[in-house]
Design a protein around this motif. Structure first.
Motif, PDB file in Angstrom:
ATOM      1  N   ALA A 182       0.825  -1.208   0.000  1.00  0.00           N
ATOM      2  CA  ALA A 182       0.000   0.000   0.000  1.00  0.00           C
ATOM      3  C   ALA A 182       0.860   1.259   0.000  1.00  0.00           C
ATOM      4  O   ALA A 182       0.584   2.222  -0.732  1.00  0.00           O
ATOM      5  CB  ALA A 182      -0.929  -0.006   1.212  1.00  0.00           C
ATOM      6  N   ILE A 183       1.918   1.261   0.803  1.00  0.00           N
ATOM      7  CA  ILE A 183       2.822   2.410   0.842  1.00  0.00           C
ATOM      8  C   ILE A 183       3.513   2.589  -0.510  1.00  0.00           C
ATOM      9  O   ILE A 183       3.646   3.708  -1.017  1.00  0.00           O
ATOM     10  CB  ILE A 183       3.866   2.231   1.964  1.00  0.00           C
ATOM     11  N   GLY A 184       3.936   1.486  -1.091  1.00  0.00           N
ATOM     12  CA  GLY A 184       4.601   1.558  -2.386  1.00  0.00           C
ATOM     13  C   GLY A 184       3.692   2.087  -3.477  1.00  0.00           C
ATOM     14  O   GLY A 184       4.098   2.912  -4.306  1.00  0.00           O
ATOM     15  N   LEU A 185       2.448   1.637  -3.503  1.00  0.00           N
ATOM     16  CA  LEU A 185       1.506   2.124  -4.500  1.00  0.00           C
ATOM     17  C   LEU A 185       1.206   3.612  -4.300  1.00  0.00           C
ATOM     18  O   LEU A 185       1.031   4.359  -5.271  1.00  0.00           O
ATOM     19  CB  LEU A 185       0.211   1.314  -4.446  1.00  0.00           C
ATOM     20  N   ALA A 186       1.173   4.043  -3.042  1.00  0.00           N
ATOM     21  CA  ALA A 186       1.003   5.467  -2.769  1.00  0.00           C
ATOM     22  C   ALA A 186       2.191   6.255  -3.322  1.00  0.00           C
ATOM     23  O   ALA A 186       2.026   7.345  -3.874  1.00  0.00           O
ATOM     24  CB  ALA A 186       0.862   5.704  -1.272  1.00  0.00           C
ATOM     25  N   GLY A 187       3.377   5.686  -3.192  1.00  0.00           N
ATOM     26  CA  GLY A 187       4.561   6.334  -3.744  1.00  0.00           C
ATOM     27  C   GLY A 187       4.499   6.446  -5.260  1.00  0.00           C
ATOM     28  O   GLY A 187       4.897   7.463  -5.840  1.00  0.00           O
ATOM     29  N   VAL A 188       3.995   5.408  -5.919  1.00  0.00           N
ATOM     30  CA  VAL A 188       3.847   5.450  -7.368  1.00  0.00           C
ATOM     31  C   VAL A 188       2.876   6.556  -7.765  1.00  0.00           C
ATOM     32  O   VAL A 188       3.110   7.314  -8.725  1.00  0.00           O
ATOM     33  CB  VAL A 188       3.361   4.089  -7.908  1.00  0.00           C
ATOM     34  N   ALA A 189       1.765   6.666  -7.013  1.00  0.00           N
ATOM     35  CA  ALA A 189       0.777   7.711  -7.299  1.00  0.00           C
ATOM     36  C   ALA A 189       1.390   9.108  -7.152  1.00  0.00           C
ATOM     37  O   ALA A 189       1.143   9.994  -7.970  1.00  0.00           O
ATOM     38  CB  ALA A 189      -0.422   7.559  -6.364  1.00  0.00           C
ATOM     39  N   VAL A 190       2.214   9.294  -6.122  1.00  0.00           N
ATOM     40  CA  VAL A 190       2.867  10.592  -5.927  1.00  0.00           C
ATOM     41  C   VAL A 190       3.830  10.876  -7.077  1.00  0.00           C
ATOM     42  O   VAL A 190       3.878  11.987  -7.620  1.00  0.00           O
ATOM     43  CB  VAL A 190       3.614  10.616  -4.581  1.00  0.00           C
ATOM     44  N   ALA A 191       4.604   9.871  -7.469  1.00  0.00           N
ATOM     45  CA  ALA A 191       5.586  10.057  -8.533  1.00  0.00           C
ATOM     46  C   ALA A 191       4.935  10.378  -9.874  1.00  0.00           C
ATOM     47  O   ALA A 191       5.513  11.078 -10.708  1.00  0.00           O
ATOM     48  CB  ALA A 191       6.448   8.802  -8.671  1.00  0.00           C
ATOM     49  N   MET A 192       3.706   9.897 -10.080  1.00  0.00           N
ATOM     50  CA  MET A 192       3.011  10.155 -11.333  1.00  0.00           C
ATOM     51  C   MET A 192       2.392  11.548 -11.380  1.00  0.00           C
ATOM     52  O   MET A 192       1.829  11.946 -12.395  1.00  0.00           O
ATOM     53  CB  MET A 192       1.930   9.099 -11.562  1.00  0.00           C
ATOM     54  N   ARG A 193       2.469  12.318 -10.267  1.00  0.00           N
ATOM     55  CA  ARG A 193       2.014  13.697 -10.204  1.00  0.00           C
ATOM     56  C   ARG A 193       0.580  13.865 -10.688  1.00  0.00           C
ATOM     57  O   ARG A 193       0.336  14.580 -11.667  1.00  0.00           O
ATOM     58  CB  ARG A 193       2.905  14.599 -11.056  1.00  0.00           C
ATOM     59  N   PRO A 194      -0.387  13.236 -10.055  1.00  0.00           N
ATOM     60  CA  PRO A 194      -1.769  13.371 -10.533  1.00  0.00           C
ATOM     61  C   PRO A 194      -2.241  14.820 -10.471  1.00  0.00           C
ATOM     62  O   PRO A 194      -2.065  15.489  -9.477  1.00  0.00           O
ATOM     63  CB  PRO A 194      -2.561  12.478  -9.561  1.00  0.00           C
TER      64      PRO A 194
END
Length: 277
Positions: free
Chosen positions: A109-121
């Protein structure tokens, strides 16, 4: 390998040709390894269809990842690619029925949150198509890791690596007449580097996934971020933005937590030492 792919794509080499070069120039590496280590008898297989499906999945994800490298900065493409081990952990529970405890799910869950942040929604300068392709490639890579785990139950490393290389070379070669171009010696050197480094990493990655659970092996991929930042700075004078660093930090933290947790579980199953009694 990723840096060489991006350099070659910047000079107009198509993804199909990059995939072909990746497999063509990795074949001598694989052949040398087979000759010196397990021997050519090790490529015999009783499951040709399994290798065919693995090659198809691997070829598709490889193509997507190569396209993403062409469309995104190196560090950003690498960071989003980190979602591959997260997908692999999820699939290992769903497909392989491997036990994934609450601590590992928290790490995912933490990792997926990091991916979401990196993708700059909501506001980034990165192309949406490139982000989507990178994420699709990461999902495919995670699925490949699961497939390797399944094939590894009956097939050796030599057979898995050899047949993937041969099948991928043959399939990508079909598109070469439509996408190939003329190159100078510097570009050929990049294509050779892509293949040689790709062959080496394929052997190591396939072997590691046969020797340890998926969730333990794949977090080590996170070291790629350090190299991606370095190559991006040296070759393209690009520095990762705050979102990339924050997202990458969350993903790395999730991976390190997974490694720490697996070590703790392993220690708990070992016999007590004299100092622990």
């Amino acid at each position: 390998m990723a840096a060489a792919i991006k350099l070659a794509s910047d000079r107009g080499v198509s993804a199909i040709e990059l995939v072909f070069a990746r497999n063509l120039f990795s074949l001598p590496v694989v052949a040398t390894w087979l000759t010196l280590a397990p021997g050519w008898r090790a490529v015999r297989t009783r499951r040709p269809l399994a290798h065919l499906s693995r090659a198809g999945l691997g070829l598709g994800s490889m193509t997507l990842n190569f396209i993403a490298l062409a469309m995104l900065p190196l560090a950003d493409a690498t960071t989003i690619g980190f979602s591959a081990p997260l997908f692999a952990t999820i699939l290992s529970a769903l497909v392989l029925r491997e036990k994934v405890g609450r601590h590992r799910w928290l790490a995912v869950a933490i990792g997926l949150a990091g991916v979401a942040v990196a993708m700059r929604p909501g506001g980034a300068s990165l192309p949406a198509a490139g982000l989507a392709i990178a994420l699709a490639g990461a999902l495919g890579t995670g699925a490949v890791n699961i497939t390797l785990r399944q094939i590894g139950r009956t097939e050796g490393v030599a057979a898995t690596v050899f047949w993937f290389t041969v099948i991928s070379l043959a399939v990508s070669g079909l598109g070469l007449p439509f996408f190939a171009g003329s190159h100078d010696w510097q570009l050929w050197a990049l294509l050779v580097l892509i293949g040689v480094s790709g062959g080496c990493v394929q052997i190591c990655n396939t072997a590691s996934l046969r020797l340890a659970p998926v969730a333990v092996v794949v977090p080590f991929d996170y070291l790629q971020l350090l190299w991606a930042m370095l190559f991006g700075w040296v070759l393209w004078a690009t520095v990762p933005g705050p979102a990339t660093l924050a997202g990458g930090g969350l993903i790395v933290a999730s991976g390190l937590y997974t490694v720490w947790r697996e070590r703790q579980l392993h220690r708990s199953h070992l016999p007590a030492t004299p100092t622990e009694l």
